[in-house]
Design an enzyme around this catalytic site. Structure first.
Site, mmCIF file in Angstrom:
data_model
loop_
_atom_site.group_PDB
_atom_site.id
_atom_site.type_symbol
_atom_site.label_atom_id
_atom_site.label_comp_id
_atom_site.label_asym_id
_atom_site.label_seq_id
_atom_site.Cartn_x
_atom_site.Cartn_y
_atom_site.Cartn_z
ATOM 1 N N SER A 130 0.861 -1.175 0.000
ATOM 2 C CA SER A 130 0.000 0.000 0.000
ATOM 3 C C SER A 130 0.905 1.233 0.000
ATOM 4 C CB SER A 130 -0.925 -0.024 1.225
ATOM 5 O OG SER A 130 -1.738 1.122 1.278
ATOM 6 N N TYR B 298 -5.048 7.170 -7.079
ATOM 7 C CA TYR B 298 -3.965 6.466 -6.376
ATOM 8 C C TYR B 298 -4.244 6.396 -4.882
ATOM 9 C CZ TYR B 298 0.791 5.302 -4.888
ATOM 10 O OH TYR B 298 1.894 4.692 -4.320
ATOM 11 N N LYS C 291 -4.881 3.024 -2.539
ATOM 12 C CA LYS C 291 -4.032 2.618 -1.422
ATOM 13 C C LYS C 291 -4.832 2.479 -0.120
ATOM 14 C CE LYS C 291 -0.432 2.091 -3.867
ATOM 15 N NZ LYS C 291 0.042 0.713 -4.128
#
Length: 327
Positions: A141, A155, A159
């Site tokens: 992550s 993004y 994560k």
């Protein structure tokens, strides 16, 4: 678990953290299965791995958004080596841009790679590990999964999702009585020296750089090997990452404002940059690399200054919160 002689599958192995991780396991005497889209870069990474104790390697060009391709990756690993002891989901892409200006096809691609790619990998890995009765799944992550930032919405979402996936899988394994034999670990790196920033899609009009402080990909790879040896739920990599984790718990509002300022000032330069899809839809050409050229003495100095400033900021924020709470 015993790392030496393990069979390890690594996605995203053509560059950055994935490549560094494949090499780290090769140094430990593991058989390494390398997966990514770019075959030329994968073969170059495999040659590097083979230099370490003559490690056995298997190159499997794989698009992690294709579930059939990921299932074939797992099948080929078992056919060649008989089992999968460790599966590392490290494939990742990114896009920078104001929310309303990022093309939706690019937004979806980031989610497909960074989330569904991990889902496909986890399903293939756990299916095999449950048959074996043992194994470790490691998902990469980011500290962006703890504290959000502007301009990288897809993004950041991905994560956060990776952390949630890991937690849910651990819960299911515990309910099934398999938690002691099959482990799911999540690694959260801070800003890392990889080609991700050169490869990212970009619609900001400004050049993207690695935001200091910057740590080496090898540092993350070492943490991944350690978490396989001694499994833990989540591991944050880098002192700045740990400071951010602390801030996110003790002063979340302050951290959100600070992250916004830092990204705008240090992640994006004033140098102009053309709009680009980056490597979202086509893999980057060439032999690939672990690092992105963001290290060096200057970055080390900046890293120390930034960490010192962060530690001071944490103290100020926490003190302010405590004083406010006592009123």
């Amino acid at each position: 678990m015993r790392v030496r002689d393990a069979v390890v599958v690594v996605t995203g192995a053509s560059s950055g953290i994935g490549r560094a991780t494949a090499e780290a396991f090769a140094r430990k005497g593991c058989a390494v299965v390398l997966a990514a889209r770019g075959e030329e870069a994968l073969k170059a990474a495999a040659r590097e791995c083979e230099r370490h104790r003559g490690a056995q390697t298997l190159v499997v060009p794989t698009d992690v958004t294709d579930v059939a391709a990921v299932d074939a990756l797992a099948r080929r690993a078992v056919e060649r080596f008989g089992r999968i002891d460790v599966w590392v989901n490290a494939a990742a892409v990114s896009v920078f841009g104001p929310f309303e200006e990022v093309p939706l096809e690019d937004f979806r691609k980031v989610i497909d790679v960074n989330v569904m790619g991990y889902v496909h990998g986890a399903r293939a890995a756990l299916r095999t590990m449950r048959k074996q009765g043992s194994g470790t799944l490691v998902d990469v992550s980011s500290v962006a999964g703890l504290v959000s930032q502007p301009y990288t919405h897809a993004y950041v979402m991905s994560k956060h999702a990776v952390r949630a996936l890991g937690a849910s899988l651990r819960q299911e394994l515990r309910i099934a009585g398999e938690a002691g034999r099959i482990h799911v670990c999540t690694v959260l790196p801070a800003s890392i020296d990889t080609p991700l920033f050169q490869h990212a899609a970009n619609y900001t009009g400004r050049k993207v750089v690695a935001m200091p402080p910057v740590y080496s990909a090898e540092r993350v790879a070492h943490a991944i090997v350690d978490v396989v040896r001694v499994p833990r739920r989540e591991v944050v990599v880098g002192p700045m990452g740990r400071a951010i984790a602390l801030q996110s718990r003790t002063a979340p509002g302050w951290m959100e404002r600070a992250a916004a300022r830092q990204v705008d000032r240090a992640h994006l330069t004033e140098d102009p940059a053309p709009a680009t899809h980056g490597n979202l839809h086509v893999p980057a050409p060439g032999t690939g690399s672990v690092g992105g050229g963001w290290g060096g003495r200057r970055r080390t100095a900046v890293r120390r200054l930034a960490l010192a400033a962060t530690v001071v900021g944490v103290g100020v924020a926490v003190g302010t919160c405590r004083r406010a709470a006592s009123r």
